[in-house]
Write an enzyme that holds these catalytic residues in place. Structure first.
Site, PDB file in Angstrom:
ATOM      1  N   ALA A  66       0.870  -1.175   0.000  1.00 46.83           N
ATOM      2  CA  ALA A  66       0.000   0.000   0.000  1.00 46.83           C
ATOM      3  C   ALA A  66       0.906   1.225   0.000  1.00 46.83           C
ATOM      4  CB  ALA A  66      -0.870  -0.017   1.249  1.00 46.83           C
ATOM      5  N   GLY A 112       0.416  -4.937   0.931  1.00 45.06           N
ATOM      6  CA  GLY A 112      -0.772  -4.974   0.079  1.00 45.06           C
ATOM      7  C   GLY A 112      -0.527  -5.676  -1.255  1.00 45.06           C
ATOM      8  N   GLU A 115      -0.895  -9.222  -0.439  1.00 50.60           N
ATOM      9  CA  GLU A 115      -2.320  -9.413  -0.130  1.00 50.60           C
ATOM     10  C   GLU A 115      -3.161  -9.454  -1.405  1.00 50.60           C
ATOM     11  OE1 GLU A 115      -2.104  -6.200   2.796  1.00 50.60           O
ATOM     12  OE2 GLU A 115      -3.049  -7.538   4.239  1.00 50.60           O
ATOM     13  N   GLU A 135       4.499  -5.291   7.392  1.00 48.10           N
ATOM     14  CA  GLU A 135       3.771  -4.206   8.080  1.00 48.10           C
ATOM     15  C   GLU A 135       4.255  -3.938   9.498  1.00 48.10           C
ATOM     16  OE1 GLU A 135       2.388  -6.386   6.050  1.00 48.10           O
ATOM     17  OE2 GLU A 135       0.867  -5.398   4.800  1.00 48.10           O
TER      18      GLU A 135
HETATM   19  N1  COA Z   1       4.582   3.085  -0.639  1.00 52.57           N
HETATM   20  C1  COA Z   1       4.962   4.230  -1.212  1.00 52.57           C
HETATM   21  N2  COA Z   1       6.080   4.344  -1.967  1.00 52.57           N
HETATM   22  C2  COA Z   1       6.822   3.238  -2.144  1.00 52.57           C
HETATM   23  C3  COA Z   1       6.484   2.000  -1.583  1.00 52.57           C
HETATM   24  C4  COA Z   1       5.299   1.946  -0.801  1.00 52.57           C
HETATM   25  N3  COA Z   1       4.860   0.821  -0.240  1.00 52.57           N
HETATM   26  N4  COA Z   1       7.424   1.083  -1.920  1.00 52.57           N
HETATM   27  C5  COA Z   1       8.321   1.737  -2.686  1.00 52.57           C
HETATM   28  N5  COA Z   1       7.970   3.030  -2.821  1.00 52.57           N
HETATM   29  C6  COA Z   1       8.666   4.083  -3.570  1.00 52.57           C
HETATM   30  C7  COA Z   1       9.876   4.598  -2.819  1.00 52.57           C
HETATM   31  O1  COA Z   1       9.487   5.560  -1.844  1.00 52.57           O
HETATM   32  C8  COA Z   1      10.695   5.181  -3.948  1.00 52.57           C
HETATM   33  O2  COA Z   1      10.105   6.416  -4.318  1.00 52.57           O
HETATM   34  P1  COA Z   1      11.073   7.702  -4.592  1.00 52.57           P
HETATM   35  O3  COA Z   1      11.967   7.266  -5.717  1.00 52.57           O
HETATM   36  O4  COA Z   1      10.106   8.772  -4.978  1.00 52.57           O
HETATM   37  O5  COA Z   1      11.806   7.937  -3.309  1.00 52.57           O
HETATM   38  C9  COA Z   1      10.413   4.211  -5.090  1.00 52.57           C
HETATM   39  O6  COA Z   1       9.206   3.547  -4.770  1.00 52.57           O
HETATM   40  C10 COA Z   1      11.505   3.173  -5.269  1.00 52.57           C
HETATM   41  O7  COA Z   1      11.667   2.493  -4.038  1.00 52.57           O
HETATM   42  P2  COA Z   1      13.082   2.315  -3.287  1.00 52.57           P
HETATM   43  O8  COA Z   1      12.794   2.095  -1.843  1.00 52.57           O
HETATM   44  O9  COA Z   1      13.986   3.460  -3.642  1.00 52.57           O
HETATM   45  O10 COA Z   1      13.618   0.993  -3.975  1.00 52.57           O
HETATM   46  P3  COA Z   1      14.678  -0.037  -3.351  1.00 52.57           P
HETATM   47  O11 COA Z   1      15.042  -0.944  -4.475  1.00 52.57           O
HETATM   48  O12 COA Z   1      15.734   0.661  -2.628  1.00 52.57           O
HETATM   49  O13 COA Z   1      13.822  -0.885  -2.263  1.00 52.57           O
HETATM   50  C11 COA Z   1      11.905  -2.082  -1.427  1.00 52.57           C
HETATM   51  C12 COA Z   1      12.768  -1.717  -2.652  1.00 52.57           C
HETATM   52  C13 COA Z   1      10.681  -2.837  -1.942  1.00 52.57           C
HETATM   53  C14 COA Z   1      12.700  -2.980  -0.484  1.00 52.57           C
HETATM   54  C15 COA Z   1      11.484  -0.798  -0.692  1.00 52.57           C
HETATM   55  O14 COA Z   1      10.920   0.103  -1.637  1.00 52.57           O
HETATM   56  C16 COA Z   1      10.468  -1.001   0.416  1.00 52.57           C
HETATM   57  O15 COA Z   1      10.816  -1.496   1.471  1.00 52.57           O
HETATM   58  N6  COA Z   1       9.194  -0.589   0.185  1.00 52.57           N
HETATM   59  C17 COA Z   1       8.175  -0.613   1.178  1.00 52.57           C
HETATM   60  C18 COA Z   1       7.685  -2.033   1.392  1.00 52.57           C
HETATM   61  C19 COA Z   1       6.640  -2.075   2.466  1.00 52.57           C
HETATM   62  O16 COA Z   1       6.901  -1.895   3.628  1.00 52.57           O
HETATM   63  N7  COA Z   1       5.391  -2.374   2.070  1.00 52.57           N
HETATM   64  C20 COA Z   1       4.298  -2.538   2.968  1.00 52.57           C
HETATM   65  C21 COA Z   1       3.535  -1.296   3.095  1.00 52.57           C
HETATM   66  S1  COA Z   1       2.249  -1.456   4.292  1.00 52.57           S
END
Ligand code: COA
Length: 260
Positions: A66, A112, A115, A135
């Protein structure tokens, strides 16, 4: 229909819905959830569509969760509303669709994202896929059905550990756990999903819808799966598909199902 964050394309009876926000790793913001609802609803009511495939654009993510930026300031009431609305609009909606939904998990499927993949009727994954419900690392719990569907798919103990540790598992582990049915290369993922979809499309769509209802009934508290099976089984006898299927078998020919 014009969408901002998704793509939807129908070809040879298969509708492929692609979440298309690669710069945000296809994170589900409220606009995307609304668009997905519309696209799934349209595909489900389209008589040409026999199977729906949902996937993510780019080669990095299916859906990375999400959109965290949208709910960071929410109150208790808003948090509960977010989960309730999301479940009604997308996650429960997909799980209960009458058209089969296959998730083609092409990269990160987190929060999400996993999910959504779990709400689909089954999953295939690329060998690059990474899945998890992180989460609790954000101070929240899965709110789009993850605490219910993950234990149903992998068992309670594994779900407890995955959710408590916020860990990501790779495609091999996901296959071992029964979370995904098949693993292939990223290049072959949609080919495989389409191949399975084509096999499904040859069968009776009304019978498949009945089977979805009966299987789902067994996972609901207020319904009895065996009773639902009896009722759905009986209904089949009133369909043109049943007449065609049985007559084709007895006539030693391939059935051409009318789909009603
Ligand atoms: N919500 C909003 N933005 C998200 C996102 C999320 N769940 N997951 C990734 N993004 C965005 C990042 O903020 C970044 O945006 P920016 O370039 O404007 O800063 C872009 O997507 C790329 O992500 P980034 O984190 O730079 O890539 P990465 O390769 O370093 O890491 C992940 C990849 C998947 C490990 C990391 O993005 C992450 O941990 N995301 C969140 C996962 C999460 O906790 N999901 C559950 C949400 S309840």
């Amino acid at each position: 229909m014009r969408y901002i964050n998704i793509l939807s394309q129908t070809q040879s009876g298969i509708t492929t819905i692609t979440i298309n926000r690669p710069s945000k790793l296809n994170a589900l913001n409220s606009q995307t959830i609304k668009e997905l609802h519309t696209a799934f609803e349209m595909a489900d009511s389209d008589k040409q569509t026999k199977v729906i495939i949902v996937t993510g654009s780019g080669n990095k993510a299916f859906v990375a969760g999400a959109d965290i930026s949208e709910f960071a300031d929410f109150s208790v009431t808003e948090g509960a509303q977010l989960a309730a609305q999301g479940q009604a609009l997308l996650f429960d909606f997909v799980a209960n669709l009458q058209t089969p939904v296959i998730a083609a998990v092409n990269g990160f499927a987190l929060g999400g994202g996993l999910e959504l993949a779990m709400a689909a009727h089954f999953r295939v994954a690329s060998d690059t896929a990474k899945m998890g419900l992180p989460e609790v690392s954000l101070g929240v719990i899965p709110g789009y059905g993850g605490t219910q569907r993950l234990p149903q798919l992998v068992g309670k103990g594994r779900a407890m550990e995955l959710i408590m540790t916020a860990a990501m598992i790779d495609a091999t582990k996901a296959y071992e756990y029964g979370l995904v049915n098949h693993v292939t290369t990223q290049e072959e993922l949609l080919t495989l999903a389409n191949k399975i979809a084509n096999k499904i499309a040859r069968n009776s769509s009304v019978a498949i819808a009945g089977a979805i209802n009966a299987i789902n009934a067994g996972f609901k508290d207020d319904t009895n799966g065996f009773d639902a099976e009896i009722s759905e089984f009986g209904k089949c006898f009133g369909t043109a598909d049943f007449k065609e299927g049985t007559q084709a078998f007895l006539g030693k020919r391939k059935p051409v199902f009318p789909g009603h």
